[in-house]
Design a protein around this motif. Sequence first.
Motif, PDB file in Angstrom:
ATOM      1  N   ILE A 291       0.839  -1.203   0.000  1.00 58.37           N
ATOM      2  CA  ILE A 291       0.000   0.000   0.000  1.00 58.37           C
ATOM      3  C   ILE A 291       0.874   1.253   0.000  1.00 58.37           C
ATOM      4  CG2 ILE A 291      -1.789   1.299   1.235  1.00 58.37           C
ATOM      5  CD1 ILE A 291      -2.795  -1.327   0.027  1.00 58.37           C
ATOM      6  N   GLY A 292       1.932   1.239   0.788  1.00 56.19           N
ATOM      7  CA  GLY A 292       2.864   2.365   0.803  1.00 56.19           C
ATOM      8  C   GLY A 292       3.511   2.580  -0.551  1.00 56.19           C
ATOM      9  N   ARG A 293       3.898   1.485  -1.193  1.00 54.21           N
ATOM     10  CA  ARG A 293       4.491   1.575  -2.530  1.00 54.21           C
ATOM     11  C   ARG A 293       3.486   2.156  -3.520  1.00 54.21           C
ATOM     12  NH1 ARG A 293       6.354  -3.640  -4.647  1.00 54.21           N
ATOM     13  NH2 ARG A 293       7.703  -2.427  -5.989  1.00 54.21           N
ATOM     14  N   GLN A 294       2.248   1.736  -3.386  1.00 51.36           N
ATOM     15  CA  GLN A 294       1.186   2.228  -4.267  1.00 51.36           C
ATOM     16  C   GLN A 294       1.051   3.750  -4.135  1.00 51.36           C
ATOM     17  OE1 GLN A 294      -2.603   0.225  -3.817  1.00 51.36           O
ATOM     18  NE2 GLN A 294      -3.634   2.199  -3.855  1.00 51.36           N
ATOM     19  N   TYR A 295       1.005   4.236  -2.894  1.00 58.01           N
ATOM     20  CA  TYR A 295       0.855   5.679  -2.694  1.00 58.01           C
ATOM     21  C   TYR A 295       2.087   6.454  -3.146  1.00 58.01           C
ATOM     22  CZ  TYR A 295      -3.609   5.041  -0.440  1.00 58.01           C
ATOM     23  OH  TYR A 295      -4.914   4.720  -0.198  1.00 58.01           O
ATOM     24  N   CYS A 296       3.256   5.864  -3.005  1.00 56.61           N
ATOM     25  CA  CYS A 296       4.474   6.514  -3.507  1.00 56.61           C
ATOM     26  C   CYS A 296       4.441   6.610  -5.029  1.00 56.61           C
ATOM     27  CB  CYS A 296       5.717   5.768  -3.039  1.00 56.61           C
ATOM     28  SG  CYS A 296       6.058   5.966  -1.275  1.00 56.61           S
ATOM     29  N   ALA A 297       3.979   5.547  -5.684  1.00 51.53           N
ATOM     30  CA  ALA A 297       3.859   5.573  -7.149  1.00 51.53           C
ATOM     31  C   ALA A 297       2.834   6.616  -7.578  1.00 51.53           C
ATOM     32  CB  ALA A 297       3.485   4.190  -7.680  1.00 51.53           C
ATOM     33  N   MET A 298       1.738   6.724  -6.816  1.00 55.43           N
ATOM     34  CA  MET A 298       0.722   7.722  -7.120  1.00 55.43           C
ATOM     35  C   MET A 298       1.318   9.129  -6.996  1.00 55.43           C
ATOM     36  SD  MET A 298      -2.937   8.615  -5.251  1.00 55.43           S
ATOM     37  CE  MET A 298      -3.141   6.953  -4.715  1.00 55.43           C
ATOM     38  N   ALA A 299       2.090   9.352  -5.939  1.00 51.13           N
ATOM     39  CA  ALA A 299       2.726  10.658  -5.748  1.00 51.13           C
ATOM     40  C   ALA A 299       3.685  10.966  -6.895  1.00 51.13           C
ATOM     41  CB  ALA A 299       3.461  10.695  -4.409  1.00 51.13           C
ATOM     42  N   LEU A 300       4.494   9.974  -7.291  1.00 45.62           N
ATOM     43  CA  LEU A 300       5.401  10.185  -8.423  1.00 45.62           C
ATOM     44  C   LEU A 300       4.624  10.495  -9.689  1.00 45.62           C
ATOM     45  CD1 LEU A 300       8.134   7.448  -7.873  1.00 45.62           C
ATOM     46  CD2 LEU A 300       8.403   9.932  -7.711  1.00 45.62           C
ATOM     47  N   GLY A 301       3.542   9.757  -9.913  1.00 45.76           N
ATOM     48  CA  GLY A 301       2.718  10.002 -11.094  1.00 45.76           C
ATOM     49  C   GLY A 301       2.189  11.426 -11.123  1.00 45.76           C
ATOM     50  N   ASN A 302       1.758  11.917  -9.976  1.00 46.09           N
ATOM     51  CA  ASN A 302       1.261  13.291  -9.914  1.00 46.09           C
ATOM     52  C   ASN A 302       2.377  14.299 -10.154  1.00 46.09           C
ATOM     53  OD1 ASN A 302      -1.511  12.812  -9.474  1.00 46.09           O
ATOM     54  ND2 ASN A 302      -1.114  12.361  -7.331  1.00 46.09           N
ATOM     55  N   LEU A 303       3.542  14.056  -9.584  1.00 50.26           N
ATOM     56  CA  LEU A 303       4.676  14.945  -9.806  1.00 50.26           C
ATOM     57  C   LEU A 303       5.130  14.914 -11.261  1.00 50.26           C
ATOM     58  CD1 LEU A 303       6.637  14.151  -6.545  1.00 50.26           C
ATOM     59  CD2 LEU A 303       5.580  16.351  -7.124  1.00 50.26           C
ATOM     60  N   LEU A 304       5.060  13.739 -11.878  1.00 47.66           N
ATOM     61  CA  LEU A 304       5.480  13.585 -13.270  1.00 47.66           C
ATOM     62  C   LEU A 304       4.462  14.142 -14.256  1.00 47.66           C
ATOM     63  CD1 LEU A 304       7.049  10.062 -12.895  1.00 47.66           C
ATOM     64  CD2 LEU A 304       8.278  12.134 -13.608  1.00 47.66           C
ATOM     65  N   ALA A 305       3.305  14.555 -13.770  1.00 46.99           N
ATOM     66  CA  ALA A 305       2.320  15.192 -14.650  1.00 46.99           C
ATOM     67  C   ALA A 305       2.852  16.537 -15.156  1.00 46.99           C
ATOM     68  CB  ALA A 305       0.994  15.378 -13.922  1.00 46.99           C
ATOM     69  N   ASP A 306       3.800  17.093 -14.438  1.00 45.97           N
ATOM     70  CA  ASP A 306       4.422  18.356 -14.849  1.00 45.97           C
ATOM     71  C   ASP A 306       5.731  18.033 -15.574  1.00 45.97           C
ATOM     72  OD1 ASP A 306       5.693  20.798 -15.131  1.00 45.97           O
ATOM     73  OD2 ASP A 306       5.322  21.430 -13.057  1.00 45.97           O
ATOM     74  N   PRO A 307       5.797  18.289 -16.881  1.00 48.81           N
ATOM     75  CA  PRO A 307       7.012  17.963 -17.641  1.00 48.81           C
ATOM     76  C   PRO A 307       8.290  18.592 -17.081  1.00 48.81           C
ATOM     77  CG  PRO A 307       5.223  18.519 -19.135  1.00 48.81           C
ATOM     78  CD  PRO A 307       4.744  18.837 -17.738  1.00 48.81           C
ATOM     79  N   GLU A 308       8.167  19.687 -16.360  1.00 44.89           N
ATOM     80  CA  GLU A 308       9.356  20.312 -15.765  1.00 44.89           C
ATOM     81  C   GLU A 308      10.010  19.410 -14.719  1.00 44.89           C
ATOM     82  OE1 GLU A 308       8.755  24.273 -14.332  1.00 44.89           O
ATOM     83  OE2 GLU A 308       7.665  24.865 -16.133  1.00 44.89           O
ATOM     84  N   ASN A 309       9.274  18.444 -14.195  1.00 45.58           N
ATOM     85  CA  ASN A 309       9.811  17.545 -13.172  1.00 45.58           C
ATOM     86  C   ASN A 309      10.430  16.279 -13.762  1.00 45.58           C
ATOM     87  OD1 ASN A 309       8.887  19.273 -11.162  1.00 45.58           O
ATOM     88  ND2 ASN A 309       6.928  18.230 -11.002  1.00 45.58           N
ATOM     89  N   HIS A 310      10.222  16.022 -15.032  1.00 44.96           N
ATOM     90  CA  HIS A 310      10.651  14.759 -15.625  1.00 44.96           C
ATOM     91  C   HIS A 310      12.129  14.471 -15.418  1.00 44.96           C
ATOM     92  CE1 HIS A 310       7.103  14.252 -18.667  1.00 44.96           C
ATOM     93  NE2 HIS A 310       6.697  14.327 -17.415  1.00 44.96           N
ATOM     94  N   GLU A 311      12.964  15.388 -15.839  1.00 40.83           N
ATOM     95  CA  GLU A 311      14.407  15.110 -15.831  1.00 40.83           C
ATOM     96  C   GLU A 311      14.921  14.769 -14.437  1.00 40.83           C
ATOM     97  OE1 GLU A 311      18.673  16.995 -17.244  1.00 40.83           O
ATOM     98  OE2 GLU A 311      16.852  18.159 -17.553  1.00 40.83           O
ATOM     99  N   SER A 312      14.582  15.578 -13.451  1.00 40.47           N
ATOM    100  CA  SER A 312      15.125  15.340 -12.109  1.00 40.47           C
ATOM    101  C   SER A 312      14.635  14.016 -11.533  1.00 40.47           C
ATOM    102  CB  SER A 312      14.780  16.499 -11.168  1.00 40.47           C
ATOM    103  OG  SER A 312      13.382  16.634 -11.030  1.00 40.47           O
ATOM    104  N   ILE A 313      13.385  13.666 -11.792  1.00 42.60           N
ATOM    105  CA  ILE A 313      12.845  12.417 -11.242  1.00 42.60           C
ATOM    106  C   ILE A 313      13.352  11.208 -12.018  1.00 42.60           C
ATOM    107  CG2 ILE A 313      10.736  11.119 -10.732  1.00 42.60           C
ATOM    108  CD1 ILE A 313       9.354  13.843 -10.254  1.00 42.60           C
TER     109      ILE A 313
END
Length: 137
Positions: free
Chosen positions: A28-50
């Motif tokens: 469940i923790g992994r799921q929420y972390c993936a969800m958070a990454l997905g939301n952060l990755l919705a902004d193309p400006e965050n792609h490279e650093s992540i």
Amino acid sequence: SLCKEIAKLNDVLESLVAYVGNEAGDPIGRQYCAMALGNLLADPENHESIVEMSCISALITMLQNCSDGRELEAGTYAAFAISNIATDCSYHERIVDEGAIELLVALACCDDEEALRHGLISLRGLCGTKTYRQKML
């Protein structure tokens, strides 16, 4: 925005990526972390650093668990994050080299509508590169 502020916190991002890739972590923790990454990755400006934090490898690990019948919902969030990265063609090679196509096709063929949808969205993003479009056929 909050996402931009979080993206500036490298330790937080590294922790999210590490937890997603930790197969021994709480599902469940992994799921929420993936969800958070997905939301952060919705902004193309965050792609490279992540992406530079080995995010793709971690998400593929999560998809592998999903493909053998474990953690379907977590795999759905991994596909969501990958679909956001796949909007940028410059990351397609990394995504495909990690083995994503087969895993996403398997996800797109499952009975769960949400998982199917995110698998297809990710595959559609990868179709932006002619080589990978042909590989999927």
